[in-house]
Motif scaffolding. Sequence first.
Motif, PDB file in Angstrom:
ATOM      1  N   THR A  53       4.700  -0.834   6.336  1.00 41.98           N
ATOM      2  CA  THR A  53       4.194   0.258   5.495  1.00 41.98           C
ATOM      3  C   THR A  53       4.306   1.590   6.233  1.00 41.98           C
ATOM      4  O   THR A  53       4.709   2.605   5.647  1.00 41.98           O
ATOM      5  CB  THR A  53       2.740  -0.026   5.060  1.00 41.98           C
ATOM      6  N   ASP A 107       6.285  -1.232  -1.807  1.00 41.86           N
ATOM      7  CA  ASP A 107       5.621  -1.880  -0.684  1.00 41.86           C
ATOM      8  C   ASP A 107       5.098  -3.255  -1.108  1.00 41.86           C
ATOM      9  O   ASP A 107       4.748  -3.461  -2.270  1.00 41.86           O
ATOM     10  CB  ASP A 107       4.460  -0.985  -0.213  1.00 41.86           C
ATOM     11  N   GLU A 108       5.071  -4.172  -0.156  1.00 36.36           N
ATOM     12  CA  GLU A 108       4.403  -5.470  -0.347  1.00 36.36           C
ATOM     13  C   GLU A 108       5.026  -6.362  -1.415  1.00 36.36           C
ATOM     14  O   GLU A 108       4.323  -6.940  -2.248  1.00 36.36           O
ATOM     15  CB  GLU A 108       2.905  -5.271  -0.631  1.00 36.36           C
TER      16      GLU A 108
HETATM   17 MG    MG Z   1       1.836  -3.063   4.663  1.00 39.40          MG
END
Ligand code: MG
Length: 189
Positions: A53, A107-108
Amino acid sequence: RAAGFPARKAIEEFNFDHQPALKRDTLAHLGTAQFISKAQNVVLLGPPGTGKTHLSIGLGIAAAHHGHRVLFATAVEWVTRLQTAHQHGRLAAELAKLRRYGLLIVDEVGYIPFEQDAANLFFQLVSSRYEHASLVLTSNLPFSRWGDVFSDHVVAAAMIDRIVHHADVLTLKGNSYRLRNTEIDTLPS
Ligand code: MG
Ligand code: ADP
């Protein structure tokens, strides 16, 4: 923040000594945002706490500094946004609007599995950007396990194919940076 960054993180603040396999030069080059002018992608893979991140935000901030429009959200948030658009009959318009952003950060990918409908919407996002505009994606899972995330190995394979055709794939390794000063990563093995 307008771009939706969850925190302010810079590439310059990243400790490369903690990720010896990752080259500072590679990130410095990506920080010039040339990959966005070429509609290329960046994929950051690795276990929790290894800086995915952080680097995705750093790339986003660098891209914004170079004049690109950037939006950051998690994979779940992107799918929710597309589901809402789809329910209102404006999925195509939403995808067209998003194509005006040079960079979307996802993200993720992988923490939460997607049902078939969500997986199809995510595939449409990837397809709509292919060779038009960039994605930075992060995932805790190797590509070999994305089929489980998207509950469909055929859709996952088609998606990965488009993502990696023009992409830098960076694999982060090791223990969580969050735990670096705790006993958890200094336990004798
Ligand atoms: Mg992360
Ligand atoms: P991930 O997304 O891979 O789970 P994060 O990017 O959220 O990990 O990193 C967790 C925390 O540790 C963040 O505060 C991040 O800034 C910091 N961090 C991780 N790796 C590094 C690193 N190599 N140098 C400096 N800070 C780092």
